[in-house]
Design a protein around this motif. Structure first.
Motif, mmCIF file in Angstrom:
data_model
loop_
_atom_site.group_PDB
_atom_site.id
_atom_site.type_symbol
_atom_site.label_atom_id
_atom_site.label_comp_id
_atom_site.label_asym_id
_atom_site.label_seq_id
_atom_site.Cartn_x
_atom_site.Cartn_y
_atom_site.Cartn_z
ATOM 1 N N ASP A 1 43.850 81.852 17.397
ATOM 2 C CA ASP A 1 45.112 81.240 17.798
ATOM 3 C C ASP A 1 44.847 79.815 18.284
ATOM 4 O OD1 ASP A 1 44.921 81.306 21.005
ATOM 5 O OD2 ASP A 1 44.100 83.177 20.204
ATOM 6 N N ARG A 2 45.884 79.023 18.370
ATOM 7 C CA ARG A 2 45.735 77.605 18.703
ATOM 8 C C ARG A 2 45.154 77.385 20.101
ATOM 9 N NH1 ARG A 2 49.290 74.293 15.154
ATOM 10 N NH2 ARG A 2 50.279 75.761 13.703
ATOM 11 N N GLU A 3 45.507 78.238 21.037
ATOM 12 C CA GLU A 3 44.995 78.075 22.393
ATOM 13 C C GLU A 3 43.487 78.304 22.434
ATOM 14 O OE1 GLU A 3 44.437 77.503 26.406
ATOM 15 O OE2 GLU A 3 46.054 76.869 25.078
ATOM 16 N N SER A 4 42.990 79.295 21.707
ATOM 17 C CA SER A 4 41.547 79.534 21.656
ATOM 18 C C SER A 4 40.824 78.348 21.036
ATOM 19 C CB SER A 4 41.250 80.807 20.857
ATOM 20 O OG SER A 4 41.770 81.952 21.495
ATOM 21 N N VAL A 5 41.382 77.804 19.954
ATOM 22 C CA VAL A 5 40.780 76.632 19.327
ATOM 23 C C VAL A 5 40.780 75.452 20.296
ATOM 24 C CG1 VAL A 5 41.024 74.938 17.466
ATOM 25 C CG2 VAL A 5 41.374 77.362 16.987
ATOM 26 N N ALA B 1 35.419 84.704 17.065
ATOM 27 C CA ALA B 1 35.072 83.317 16.745
ATOM 28 C C ALA B 1 34.157 83.204 15.530
ATOM 29 C CB ALA B 1 34.420 82.656 17.962
ATOM 30 N N ARG B 2 33.254 84.173 15.356
ATOM 31 C CA ARG B 2 32.284 84.146 14.265
ATOM 32 C C ARG B 2 31.560 82.800 14.200
ATOM 33 N NH1 ARG B 2 32.852 88.596 10.788
ATOM 34 N NH2 ARG B 2 33.682 90.278 12.060
ATOM 35 N N GLY B 3 31.268 82.307 12.972
ATOM 36 C CA GLY B 3 30.572 81.027 12.819
ATOM 37 C C GLY B 3 31.557 79.866 12.802
ATOM 38 N N ILE B 4 31.005 78.658 12.721
ATOM 39 C CA ILE B 4 31.837 77.461 12.775
ATOM 40 C C ILE B 4 32.793 77.366 11.596
ATOM 41 C CG2 ILE B 4 30.211 75.963 11.564
ATOM 42 C CD1 ILE B 4 30.982 73.741 13.557
ATOM 43 N N ARG C 1 31.258 79.152 26.379
ATOM 44 C CA ARG C 1 31.819 78.481 27.544
ATOM 45 C C ARG C 1 33.329 78.630 27.625
ATOM 46 N NH1 ARG C 1 28.702 72.597 27.602
ATOM 47 N NH2 ARG C 1 26.546 73.399 27.584
ATOM 48 N N ALA C 2 33.970 78.688 26.452
ATOM 49 C CA ALA C 2 35.432 78.792 26.422
ATOM 50 C C ALA C 2 35.910 80.227 26.623
ATOM 51 C CB ALA C 2 35.958 78.254 25.094
ATOM 52 N N GLY C 3 34.986 81.172 26.649
ATOM 53 C CA GLY C 3 35.356 82.567 26.839
ATOM 54 C C GLY C 3 36.010 83.202 25.631
ATOM 55 N N VAL C 4 35.667 82.695 24.427
ATOM 56 C CA VAL C 4 36.223 83.252 23.196
ATOM 57 C C VAL C 4 35.223 84.248 22.625
ATOM 58 C CG1 VAL C 4 37.047 82.736 20.866
ATOM 59 C CG2 VAL C 4 37.504 81.137 22.745
#
Length: 251
Positions: free
Chosen positions: A105-109, A224-227, A216-219
């Motif tokens: 979601d946008r907030e996680s990003v 999140a997987r890879g980049i 660090r972002a707590g995701v």
């Protein structure tokens, strides 16, 4: 593989395969040889190759995308290099995975992109998401690829997947970070240089930046997987904003 290996590498080079593809195909044939105790690959039958693929799928549970690499490598080696005809040597159709990519979601990003205090790291992650870049593409960016005129705002991607050039979006957030970061950077060849500035930042380093940001972002790692997830998010969020699919595919 000796002489066979030399011919295989030469064939792929002449055909214009990328370095990454050549390495992957050669590793696939080497893995096949090792699975049969070092037997020369030209002595292996179609049934033996198919049994190797069945083991990858059934026992080792490899993803279809991984199996596709092996299938493509074996087609190239046995049909193109050794000259085996299709009726003498056949392989199953290359399947495509049906698992939908993970999208955040946008907030996680937003949290992932904002968590790093290092400007270089923040700018790199922002470029990856804001322009929908593959990790290899963001690593190889140069200052000349950034077209920041107000009526332009584009990023030129040179020799991306399939050795294709394209243009994609340059986000205002990424440009703001680049303008803060760039005056501090001594390298003038690469936008994101590696250690010592002698070459571009490496893919493993960028993957590590992303994992650290997620932590660090707590995701959660499973989400999140890879980049490459940021590239999926770029496309999905544009769709949510009503951008037509053909436009997104072109970007």
């Amino acid at each position: 593989m000796g002489e066979l290996g030399r011919k295989f590498r030469q064939h792929m080079l002449v055909r214009g395969y990328s370095e990454a593809t050549r390495e992957s195909y050669e590793q696939a044939v080497v893995a096949l040889v090792r699975a049969y105790g070092g037997t020369s690959p030209d002595q292996l039958s179609c049934d033996q190759v198919q049994a190797f693929l069945a083991d990858l799928i059934g026992k080792k549970k490899r993803a279809w995308s991984t199996v596709n690499v092996y299938v493509s490598a074996f087609r190239c080696f046995y049909q193109d290099v050794l000259g085996r005809k299709q009726d003498q040597f056949s392989l199953p159709p290359r399947g495509r995975g049906r698992i939908r990519p993970r999208v955040l979601d946008r907030e996680s990003v937003r949290r992932i992109l904002a968590v790093h205090t290092n400007l270089k790291h923040r700018a790199l992650l922002e470029m990856t998401y804001g322009s929908g870049l593959r990790v290899s593409e963001v690593c190889k960016l140069k200052p000349c690829h950034i077209e920041s005129a107000p009526d332009r705002m584009m990023v030129r991607v040179e020799q991306g997947k399939g050795r294709k050039d394209r243009y994609t979006l340059l986000s205002h957030q990424a440009l703001t970070l680049l303008r803060q970061y760039w005056p501090r950077e001594s390298s003038r060849e690469w936008l994101f240089p590696g250690v010592g500035g002698r070459g571009p930042v490496s893919v493993p380093t960028v993957q590590r930046m992303y994992r650290e940001a997620c932590l660090r972002a707590g995701v959660d790692h499973e989400r999140a997987r890879g980049i490459h997830t940021l590239r999926h998010c770029f496309a999905s969020h544009l769709m949510e904003d009503g951008v037509p699919l053909p436009v997104i595919q072109q970007l």
